[in-house]
Design a protein around this motif. Structure first.
Motif, PDB file in Angstrom:
ATOM      1  N   THR A 136       6.936   3.239  -6.526  1.00 60.42           N
ATOM      2  CA  THR A 136       5.897   3.630  -7.477  1.00 60.42           C
ATOM      3  C   THR A 136       4.561   3.414  -6.787  1.00 60.42           C
ATOM      4  O   THR A 136       4.502   3.181  -5.581  1.00 60.42           O
ATOM      5  CB  THR A 136       5.995   2.787  -8.759  1.00 60.42           C
ATOM      6  N   GLN A 137       3.469   3.473  -7.540  1.00 64.54           N
ATOM      7  CA  GLN A 137       2.150   3.320  -6.921  1.00 64.54           C
ATOM      8  C   GLN A 137       1.920   1.877  -6.497  1.00 64.54           C
ATOM      9  O   GLN A 137       2.504   0.948  -7.047  1.00 64.54           O
ATOM     10  CB  GLN A 137       1.060   3.740  -7.903  1.00 64.54           C
ATOM     11  N   GLY A 138       1.042   1.694  -5.497  1.00 64.06           N
ATOM     12  CA  GLY A 138       0.763   0.364  -4.980  1.00 64.06           C
ATOM     13  C   GLY A 138      -0.133  -0.433  -5.903  1.00 64.06           C
ATOM     14  O   GLY A 138      -0.815   0.109  -6.765  1.00 64.06           O
ATOM     15  N   GLN A 139      -0.126  -1.762  -5.738  1.00 61.06           N
ATOM     16  CA  GLN A 139      -1.052  -2.608  -6.467  1.00 61.06           C
ATOM     17  C   GLN A 139      -1.620  -3.629  -5.488  1.00 61.06           C
ATOM     18  O   GLN A 139      -1.047  -3.896  -4.438  1.00 61.06           O
ATOM     19  CB  GLN A 139      -0.381  -3.302  -7.652  1.00 61.06           C
ATOM     20  N   THR A 140      -2.776  -4.200  -5.828  1.00 57.32           N
ATOM     21  CA  THR A 140      -3.461  -5.106  -4.917  1.00 57.32           C
ATOM     22  C   THR A 140      -2.844  -6.497  -4.972  1.00 57.32           C
ATOM     23  O   THR A 140      -2.537  -7.006  -6.045  1.00 57.32           O
ATOM     24  CB  THR A 140      -4.957  -5.184  -5.270  1.00 57.32           C
ATOM     25  N   LEU A 141      -2.663  -7.103  -3.821  1.00 58.67           N
ATOM     26  CA  LEU A 141      -2.142  -8.455  -3.716  1.00 58.67           C
ATOM     27  C   LEU A 141      -3.259  -9.395  -3.300  1.00 58.67           C
ATOM     28  O   LEU A 141      -3.655  -9.431  -2.135  1.00 58.67           O
ATOM     29  CB  LEU A 141      -1.023  -8.520  -2.678  1.00 58.67           C
ATOM     30  N   SER A 142      -3.829 -10.138  -4.245  1.00 59.08           N
ATOM     31  CA  SER A 142      -4.833 -11.178  -3.951  1.00 59.08           C
ATOM     32  C   SER A 142      -5.964 -10.660  -3.077  1.00 59.08           C
ATOM     33  O   SER A 142      -6.342 -11.283  -2.084  1.00 59.08           O
ATOM     34  CB  SER A 142      -4.149 -12.383  -3.287  1.00 59.08           C
ATOM     35  N   GLY A 143      -6.497  -9.505  -3.389  1.00 55.68           N
ATOM     36  CA  GLY A 143      -7.617  -8.967  -2.659  1.00 55.68           C
ATOM     37  C   GLY A 143      -7.287  -8.313  -1.345  1.00 55.68           C
ATOM     38  O   GLY A 143      -8.159  -7.833  -0.643  1.00 55.68           O
ATOM     39  N   LYS A 144      -6.008  -8.287  -0.962  1.00 58.22           N
ATOM     40  CA  LYS A 144      -5.605  -7.679   0.290  1.00 58.22           C
ATOM     41  C   LYS A 144      -5.361  -6.194   0.082  1.00 58.22           C
ATOM     42  O   LYS A 144      -5.629  -5.631  -0.969  1.00 58.22           O
ATOM     43  CB  LYS A 144      -4.347  -8.362   0.824  1.00 58.22           C
ATOM     44  N   ASN A 145      -4.833  -5.558   1.109  1.00 63.10           N
ATOM     45  CA  ASN A 145      -4.491  -4.154   0.984  1.00 63.10           C
ATOM     46  C   ASN A 145      -3.433  -3.965  -0.094  1.00 63.10           C
ATOM     47  O   ASN A 145      -2.630  -4.858  -0.352  1.00 63.10           O
ATOM     48  CB  ASN A 145      -3.972  -3.621   2.325  1.00 63.10           C
ATOM     49  N   PRO A 146      -3.430  -2.785  -0.731  1.00 66.65           N
ATOM     50  CA  PRO A 146      -2.429  -2.538  -1.781  1.00 66.65           C
ATOM     51  C   PRO A 146      -1.009  -2.726  -1.251  1.00 66.65           C
ATOM     52  O   PRO A 146      -0.685  -2.275  -0.156  1.00 66.65           O
ATOM     53  CB  PRO A 146      -2.695  -1.083  -2.175  1.00 66.65           C
ATOM     54  N   ALA A 147      -0.192  -3.441  -2.008  1.00 68.36           N
ATOM     55  CA  ALA A 147       1.212  -3.636  -1.644  1.00 68.36           C
ATOM     56  C   ALA A 147       2.035  -2.507  -2.241  1.00 68.36           C
ATOM     57  O   ALA A 147       1.716  -1.981  -3.301  1.00 68.36           O
ATOM     58  CB  ALA A 147       1.701  -4.981  -2.164  1.00 68.36           C
ATOM     59  N   GLU A 148       3.085  -2.154  -1.542  1.00 67.82           N
ATOM     60  CA  GLU A 148       3.968  -1.129  -2.084  1.00 67.82           C
ATOM     61  C   GLU A 148       4.773  -1.701  -3.234  1.00 67.82           C
ATOM     62  O   GLU A 148       5.177  -2.869  -3.208  1.00 67.82           O
ATOM     63  CB  GLU A 148       4.893  -0.609  -0.984  1.00 67.82           C
ATOM     64  N   THR A 149       4.997  -0.901  -4.243  1.00 63.07           N
ATOM     65  CA  THR A 149       5.744  -1.352  -5.405  1.00 63.07           C
ATOM     66  C   THR A 149       6.869  -0.372  -5.700  1.00 63.07           C
ATOM     67  O   THR A 149       6.855   0.784  -5.266  1.00 63.07           O
ATOM     68  CB  THR A 149       4.844  -1.457  -6.649  1.00 63.07           C
ATOM     69  N   GLY A 150       7.833  -0.838  -6.435  1.00 62.06           N
ATOM     70  CA  GLY A 150       8.957   0.013  -6.812  1.00 62.06           C
ATOM     71  C   GLY A 150       9.743  -0.596  -7.941  1.00 62.06           C
ATOM     72  O   GLY A 150       9.460  -1.716  -8.395  1.00 62.06           O
ATOM     73  N   ARG A 151      10.742   0.137  -8.400  1.00 58.81           N
ATOM     74  CA  ARG A 151      11.648  -0.347  -9.426  1.00 58.81           C
ATOM     75  C   ARG A 151      13.074  -0.276  -8.900  1.00 58.81           C
ATOM     76  O   ARG A 151      13.449   0.688  -8.213  1.00 58.81           O
ATOM     77  CB  ARG A 151      11.523   0.482 -10.712  1.00 58.81           C
ATOM     78  N   ILE A 152      13.864  -1.296  -9.200  1.00 56.15           N
ATOM     79  CA  ILE A 152      15.259  -1.319  -8.771  1.00 56.15           C
ATOM     80  C   ILE A 152      16.046  -0.275  -9.557  1.00 56.15           C
ATOM     81  O   ILE A 152      15.976  -0.236 -10.789  1.00 56.15           O
ATOM     82  CB  ILE A 152      15.878  -2.709  -8.985  1.00 56.15           C
ATOM     83  N   VAL A 153      16.773   0.590  -8.843  1.00 57.15           N
ATOM     84  CA  VAL A 153      17.611   1.590  -9.504  1.00 57.15           C
ATOM     85  C   VAL A 153      19.090   1.396  -9.172  1.00 57.15           C
ATOM     86  O   VAL A 153      19.945   2.098  -9.714  1.00 57.15           O
ATOM     87  CB  VAL A 153      17.176   3.024  -9.139  1.00 57.15           C
ATOM     88  N   GLY A 154      19.396   0.448  -8.281  1.00 56.07           N
ATOM     89  CA  GLY A 154      20.801   0.216  -7.937  1.00 56.07           C
ATOM     90  C   GLY A 154      20.939  -0.768  -6.804  1.00 56.07           C
ATOM     91  O   GLY A 154      19.976  -1.419  -6.390  1.00 56.07           O
ATOM     92  N   TRP A 155      22.152  -0.861  -6.286  1.00 58.46           N
ATOM     93  CA  TRP A 155      22.481  -1.787  -5.214  1.00 58.46           C
ATOM     94  C   TRP A 155      23.646  -1.188  -4.449  1.00 58.46           C
ATOM     95  O   TRP A 155      24.390  -0.354  -4.976  1.00 58.46           O
ATOM     96  CB  TRP A 155      22.826  -3.166  -5.775  1.00 58.46           C
ATOM     97  N   ALA A 156      23.806  -1.573  -3.193  1.00 59.19           N
ATOM     98  CA  ALA A 156      24.783  -0.895  -2.343  1.00 59.19           C
ATOM     99  C   ALA A 156      25.314  -1.823  -1.273  1.00 59.19           C
ATOM    100  O   ALA A 156      24.702  -2.836  -0.924  1.00 59.19           O
ATOM    101  CB  ALA A 156      24.136   0.334  -1.696  1.00 59.19           C
ATOM    102  N   VAL A 157      26.480  -1.454  -0.738  1.00 59.67           N
ATOM    103  CA  VAL A 157      27.060  -2.086   0.451  1.00 59.67           C
ATOM    104  C   VAL A 157      26.817  -1.140   1.620  1.00 59.67           C
ATOM    105  O   VAL A 157      27.123   0.057   1.529  1.00 59.67           O
ATOM    106  CB  VAL A 157      28.572  -2.327   0.253  1.00 59.67           C
ATOM    107  N   CYS A 158      26.275  -1.649   2.702  1.00 60.42           N
ATOM    108  CA  CYS A 158      25.820  -0.780   3.795  1.00 60.42           C
ATOM    109  C   CYS A 158      26.247  -1.328   5.157  1.00 60.42           C
ATOM    110  O   CYS A 158      26.499  -2.525   5.317  1.00 60.42           O
ATOM    111  CB  CYS A 158      24.288  -0.661   3.775  1.00 60.42           C
ATOM    112  N   VAL A 159      26.284  -0.420   6.150  1.00 63.14           N
ATOM    113  CA  VAL A 159      26.388  -0.815   7.550  1.00 63.14           C
ATOM    114  C   VAL A 159      25.171  -0.252   8.271  1.00 63.14           C
ATOM    115  O   VAL A 159      24.751   0.879   8.014  1.00 63.14           O
ATOM    116  CB  VAL A 159      27.685  -0.307   8.215  1.00 63.14           C
ATOM    117  N   LEU A 160      24.602  -1.058   9.144  1.00 70.46           N
ATOM    118  CA  LEU A 160      23.422  -0.653   9.903  1.00 70.46           C
ATOM    119  C   LEU A 160      23.768  -0.653  11.383  1.00 70.46           C
ATOM    120  O   LEU A 160      24.347  -1.609  11.889  1.00 70.46           O
ATOM    121  CB  LEU A 160      22.255  -1.608   9.649  1.00 70.46           C
TER     122      LEU A 160
END
Length: 619
Positions: free
Chosen positions: A563-587
């Motif tokens: 989602t849109q970013g928000q400011t973290l304690s006067g720093k640059n905007p932090a990226e934000t999001g909402r959890i939509v799921g979870w997964a098992v992965c291999v990297l």
């Protein structure tokens, strides 16, 4: 019958005051029930009463309880179940002091209930004895209780020997194992064992006795016998409940209680927490507010855990989210996406932390999910802040670049075959794909198949796309061909039950790395994947043969929609999001898409420093 003098409750006058009934004795069971209702302060009258644990049953208030007060007689309507148990528990010649919620709480006074309900753990814990009423006996109850007593007296031996000992006792008492097992199963399925409020009533008792009609058995004896059955892989929730009813050696956390007793029933969603509150250690600073809406109560637990718990405790909250699911708030409510819905029962869709699918199998509570390196969770102004290492999860996480869609139905075998081929070509753009991505996907598929489809008899012996798979794996070492072919044949079944996806790191680092995952939720391209913890290869059946040949990690990851970013304690905007799921992965970490780096035998996440930490706010 018309009552001209219905009983009216006097308000409780002190903070620690409770009501007790003085049950009059009777020499005949059919004699009318008579009592007085008196008020006593718990600080003065500790351990001088008996508490009753039971199930209300059908809310049919068709029986009369005669109540005497200062020479007057009034009447209270009670249920048939309460009527029966009071007749069973009253004495022949002396008064008996009892606490029973149907009578000692003014059920019409919500304010009184909001104050008294959080104290019920203390009420049962301070009682001289707790009488547990599970209902009338049947023709096998006496034999069953004898059997349970003898099982509890067996010496501790190895599992195989214990199984034979239990069978011998059962044959001696019942004559055949079928009758004994059926009797135990019928008893464990009585309604009392499925109710939620009875858990703290039993576990907090100084002493507890189970009554079934005229048959009785000490609760510790029953719990030990059930625990021995459970250890023999005779797993069911009622048996798990029975085995966990004994007084614990330590006070568990509210998260552990919600996890263990996940199937215990209650009418109100907020009682999923309230019924266990008296059992829990108050480690997180959570205080029960029974007037709050159930969603707000769940939110308060999550906030308390994130505010005061260790990082392992916070990761436990993520496991609860995975197995209970998230609270579905109304669309017009800005509700966090990471609040578990404890009104559900747990379902283990994928091996996010355990290779055991049956959640009722004997299994210790996961106090420390996964193993290092783990993500770090923090509460930041009402949002969940998750930190991970850039060397593992990329500076901005991993992006889903392809995900299967289950919306389009598969009607024919030809459509199924084409869908499988299409998936494999999306995962490996060339029929002569690199060796290690194929092996990584096969390892992932094998992990999920072993977990979700453990019955080997259901495995496919051939498939319409065998020729396609053989061409794809022909450049791999021949020692892997049979296993890979057998595993990839199951792709069509995985497609029917899960979303399969491919991902790449976001940002310039590890630009040639690639990852693959499986999720129970529907993902879409563009979703962000954030690593939470590593899964242990050594614990996964059939996976060790890959470990020596590939430089990869299996990870449990969060699926986040930005989602849109928000400011973290006067720093640059932090990226934000909402959890939509979870997964098992291999990297897979690679130097190029065709040459994966296998030169370093150390793990990706060994000795990572804090400067490489990245974060995202989860609303």
């Amino acid at each position: 019958m018309i009552f001209f003098n219905e009983y009216h409750y006097e308000p409780l006058s002190a903070e620690d005051e409770i009501r007790l009934i003085e049950l009059n004795p009777a020499k005949r069971e059919e004699a009318p029930l008579k009592c007085s209702i008196v008020q006593h302060r718990r600080s003065v009258r500790k351990n001088d009463y008996f508490a009753i644990s039971y199930v209300w049953g059908n809310p049919e208030f068709s029986r009369n309880l005669e109540i005497s007060c200062d020479g007057d007689v009034s009447y209270l309507r009670i249920t048939p179940n309460v009527d029966v148990l009071l007749r069973r528990l009253r004495k022949l010649e002396v008064l008996r002091y009892l606490w029973i919620d149907a009578i000692c709480l003014n059920q019409a006074d919500e304010i009184e209930k909001a104050h008294q309900i959080p104290l019920m753990g203390r009420i049962f814990g301070e009682a001289k004895d707790v009488h547990i009423w599970v209902g009338p006996q049947d023709f096998l109850t006496a034999k069953l209780f004898t059997f349970l007593r003898q099982v509890s007296l067996l010496p501790e031996v190895k599992q195989a020997k214990m199984a034979q000992c239990i069978v011998d006792v059962m044959l001696n008492i019942f004559g055949n194992t079928g009758t004994g097992l059926q009797s135990f199963d019928d008893f464990s399925n009585r309604v009392w064992f499925s109710r939620r409020w009875i858990i703290q009533e039993a576990r907090l008792a100084r002493k507890a006795t189970v009554h079934c009609g005229n048959c009785s058995i000490p609760l510790p004896v029953l719990a030990l016998a059930a625990k021995r059955f459970q250890a023999l892989d005779m797993s069911s929730y009622p048996m798990k409940m029975m085995a966990n009813l004994n007084t614990p050696a330590r006070k568990p956390t509210i998260l552990e209680l919600l996890w263990t007793f996940q199937e215990a029933c209650c009418l109100e969603p907020k009682d999923r927490v309230a019924a266990l509150y008296g059992l829990a250690q108050n480690a997180y600073g959570f205080h029960l507010d029974y007037t709050a809406h159930w969603t707000e109560m769940y939110k308060q637990i999550a906030f308390s855990v994130l505010r005061n718990g260790s990082n392992d405790i916070k990761l436990q909250l993520m496991l609860h989210l995975f197995e209970f699911g998230a609270v579905r708030a109304p669309s017009n409510v800005d509700y966090p996406s990471w609040i578990p819905d404890w009104s559900n029962t747990r379902q283990r869709g994928l091996p996010y932390h355990s290779s055991i699918k049956n959640i009722d199998t004997y299994e210790p509570y996961p106090t420390s999910p996964g193993y290092p390196t783990k993500a770090t969770l923090k509460l930041h102004h009402g949002s969940l802040q998750v930190h991970w290492n850039a060397l593992i999860g990329g500076s901005r996480g991993w992006r889903v670049v392809y995900a299967t869609n289950s919306d389009s139905p598969i009607r024919t075998e030809e459509q199924r075959t084409e869908k499988v081929k299409s998936l494999l070509l999306e995962l490996f753009p060339s029929i002569f794909a690199p060796i290690f991505p194929i092996m990584a996907v096969a390892a992932l598929f094998h992990l999920v198949e072993q977990f979700y489809y453990p019955n080997q008899n259901l495995r496919l012996k051939s498939s319409p796309y065998d020729e396609f798979i053989v061409k794809m794996i022909q450049q791999l070492p021949k020692m892997f061909h049979t296993r890979l072919l057998d595993t990839l044949r199951q792709t069509s079944r995985l497609l029917g039950d899960f979303c399969i996806f491919k991902m790449k790191p976001i940002g310039s680092e590890h630009q040639h790395s690639v990852g693959y995952g499986i999720s129970s939720q529907q993902l879409q391209p563009g979703d962000t994947m954030i690593p939470l913890w590593n899964m242990n290869w050594d614990k996964e059946r059939g996976m060790s043969h890959m470990k020596e040949y590939m430089y990869l990690r299996t990870k449990t990851m969060l699926v986040v929609r930005r989602t849109q970013g928000q400011t973290l304690s006067g720093k640059n905007p932090a990226e934000t999001g909402r959890i939509v799921g979870w997964a098992v992965c291999v990297l897979l970490k690679g130097e190029s898409i065709y040459e994966f780096d296998l030169s370093d035998s150390t793990m990706w996440d060994d000795d990572l420093n804090g400067e490489q930490q990245c974060s995202m706010l989860l609303a």
